[in-house]
Design a protein around this motif. Structure first.
Motif, mmCIF file in Angstrom:
data_model
loop_
_atom_site.group_PDB
_atom_site.id
_atom_site.type_symbol
_atom_site.label_atom_id
_atom_site.label_comp_id
_atom_site.label_asym_id
_atom_site.label_seq_id
_atom_site.Cartn_x
_atom_site.Cartn_y
_atom_site.Cartn_z
ATOM 1 N N ILE A 66 -36.811 8.789 81.785
ATOM 2 C CA ILE A 66 -36.499 10.846 82.180
ATOM 3 C C ILE A 66 -36.849 10.878 83.586
ATOM 4 C CG2 ILE A 66 -39.103 9.897 82.657
ATOM 5 C CD1 ILE A 66 -39.970 12.549 81.658
ATOM 6 N N GLU A 67 -35.903 11.767 83.779
ATOM 7 C CA GLU A 67 -35.506 12.363 85.322
ATOM 8 C C GLU A 67 -36.661 12.394 85.969
ATOM 9 O OE1 GLU A 67 -32.472 12.877 88.297
ATOM 10 O OE2 GLU A 67 -31.980 12.635 86.534
ATOM 11 N N PRO A 68 -36.851 11.314 87.375
ATOM 12 C CA PRO A 68 -37.692 11.849 88.376
ATOM 13 C C PRO A 68 -37.114 12.989 89.145
ATOM 14 C CG PRO A 68 -36.253 10.240 89.017
ATOM 15 C CD PRO A 68 -35.727 9.970 87.278
ATOM 16 N N LEU A 69 -38.824 13.987 89.622
ATOM 17 C CA LEU A 69 -38.677 14.810 90.220
ATOM 18 C C LEU A 69 -38.642 13.922 91.445
ATOM 19 C CD1 LEU A 69 -38.764 17.390 91.778
ATOM 20 C CD2 LEU A 69 -41.053 17.627 91.420
ATOM 21 N N GLU A 76 -38.908 -14.205 71.790
ATOM 22 C CA GLU A 76 -39.082 -13.414 71.188
ATOM 23 C C GLU A 76 -39.365 -12.301 69.369
ATOM 24 O OE1 GLU A 76 -43.877 -13.385 72.010
ATOM 25 O OE2 GLU A 76 -43.729 -14.877 73.578
ATOM 26 N N TYR A 77 -38.488 -11.844 69.894
ATOM 27 C CA TYR A 77 -38.107 -10.457 69.585
ATOM 28 C C TYR A 77 -36.694 -10.227 69.314
ATOM 29 C CZ TYR A 77 -42.552 -9.334 71.520
ATOM 30 O OH TYR A 77 -44.253 -9.156 71.593
ATOM 31 N N GLU A 78 -36.049 -9.478 68.165
ATOM 32 C CA GLU A 78 -34.735 -8.947 68.069
ATOM 33 C C GLU A 78 -34.329 -7.763 69.292
ATOM 34 O OE1 GLU A 78 -34.526 -8.609 64.015
ATOM 35 O OE2 GLU A 78 -35.536 -9.665 63.181
ATOM 36 N N ARG A 79 -35.506 -6.920 69.062
ATOM 37 C CA ARG A 79 -35.038 -5.738 70.200
ATOM 38 C C ARG A 79 -35.471 -5.530 70.905
ATOM 39 N NH1 ARG A 79 -33.510 -3.073 64.439
ATOM 40 N NH2 ARG A 79 -31.584 -3.814 64.140
ATOM 41 N N VAL A 80 -35.534 -5.101 72.306
ATOM 42 C CA VAL A 80 -35.703 -4.477 73.400
ATOM 43 C C VAL A 80 -35.752 -3.174 73.429
ATOM 44 C CG1 VAL A 80 -36.852 -5.001 75.848
ATOM 45 C CG2 VAL A 80 -36.301 -6.583 74.598
ATOM 46 N N LEU A 81 -36.545 -2.427 73.459
ATOM 47 C CA LEU A 81 -36.908 -1.035 73.686
ATOM 48 C C LEU A 81 -37.633 -0.383 75.291
ATOM 49 C CD1 LEU A 81 -36.088 2.340 73.442
ATOM 50 C CD2 LEU A 81 -37.532 2.679 72.584
ATOM 51 N N VAL A 82 -36.368 -0.378 76.181
ATOM 52 C CA VAL A 82 -37.379 -0.153 77.354
ATOM 53 C C VAL A 82 -38.075 1.640 77.794
ATOM 54 C CG1 VAL A 82 -36.693 -0.342 79.925
ATOM 55 C CG2 VAL A 82 -36.129 -1.962 78.787
ATOM 56 N N LEU A 83 -38.524 1.786 78.180
ATOM 57 C CA LEU A 83 -38.924 2.938 78.750
ATOM 58 C C LEU A 83 -38.907 2.788 79.760
ATOM 59 C CD1 LEU A 83 -42.294 3.559 75.846
ATOM 60 C CD2 LEU A 83 -39.192 4.152 75.872
ATOM 61 N N ASP A 84 -38.542 3.598 80.674
ATOM 62 C CA ASP A 84 -38.149 4.101 82.491
ATOM 63 C C ASP A 84 -37.736 5.149 82.809
ATOM 64 O OD1 ASP A 84 -37.649 2.616 84.846
ATOM 65 O OD2 ASP A 84 -36.358 1.668 84.698
ATOM 66 N N THR A 85 -37.853 5.148 84.286
ATOM 67 C CA THR A 85 -37.709 6.787 84.905
ATOM 68 C C THR A 85 -35.825 5.922 85.174
ATOM 69 O OG1 THR A 85 -39.945 6.247 86.072
ATOM 70 C CG2 THR A 85 -37.629 8.095 87.462
ATOM 71 N N VAL A 86 -35.302 6.788 84.696
ATOM 72 C CA VAL A 86 -33.933 7.226 85.125
ATOM 73 C C VAL A 86 -33.271 8.366 85.737
ATOM 74 C CG1 VAL A 86 -31.559 7.091 84.226
ATOM 75 C CG2 VAL A 86 -33.560 6.324 83.072
ATOM 76 N N LYS A 87 -32.349 7.817 87.362
ATOM 77 C CA LYS A 87 -31.986 8.615 88.245
ATOM 78 C C LYS A 87 -30.436 9.382 87.635
ATOM 79 C CE LYS A 87 -33.020 8.531 92.334
ATOM 80 N NZ LYS A 87 -33.212 7.991 93.841
ATOM 81 N N GLY A 88 -30.626 10.040 86.861
ATOM 82 C CA GLY A 88 -28.719 10.440 85.962
ATOM 83 C C GLY A 88 -28.379 11.309 86.400
#
Length: 155
Positions: A119-122, A56-68
């Protein structure tokens, strides 16, 4: 077809792993967004099971925890290409499932453009519905990065 799905990913019960879900709930309550252009969805940890929604969408923005590997609270921005380039080094607990979901969506006929704000998690292994102190301190920057991206993607 709507322009943008903002998808919060993570487990609210595991401290910082829930940052994306907290963010999608907070952003979805703001009055700034045109409901004809953007939807907000709590995807929990079911990223592979919701591929059909991507139709149903042109774009998807995912908000997530990222281990960088940086300090907790660091905010990241990735494209689908970045995720594919880092396939061997899993940036997120959920990114591989997201890439699989995109492939399944493409097989059904529509593969939206994917962006990730992370966002980087602790910690993502302690039982708590509260964000850790360093992530909570940087959480407003995470929200602001998401707001900027939403504004860009719906304009």
């Amino acid at each position: 077809m709507k322009r943008l799905l903002v998808l919060g990913v993570g487990n609210l019960l595991l401290t910082d792993d829930g940052a994306g879900v907290h963010a999608v709930k907070d952003l979805g309550q703001e009055n700034e967004w045109d409901s004809d252009k953007v939807d907000f969805l709590d995807g929990a940890t079911f990223t592979q099971d919701i591929f059909y929604i991507f139709q149903e969408y042109e774009r998807v923005l995912v908000l997530d925890t990222v281990k960088g590997g940086r300090e907790p609270g660091t905010v990241y921005r990735f494209t689908e290409e970045n995720l594919r380039d880092n396939y061997q080094q899993r940036l997120s607990l959920h990114d591989i499932d997201l890439l699989d979901s995109l492939k399944m969506a493409e097989l059904l006929g529509n593969k939206p453009e994917l962006m990730v704000i992370g966002i980087e998690p602790l910690t993502i292994s302690e039982w708590s519905m509260e964000l850790s102190a360093p992530v909570k301190a940087k959480y407003p920057k995470f929200l602001e990065a998401a707001r900027r991206e939403i504004r860009t993607l719906v304009s």
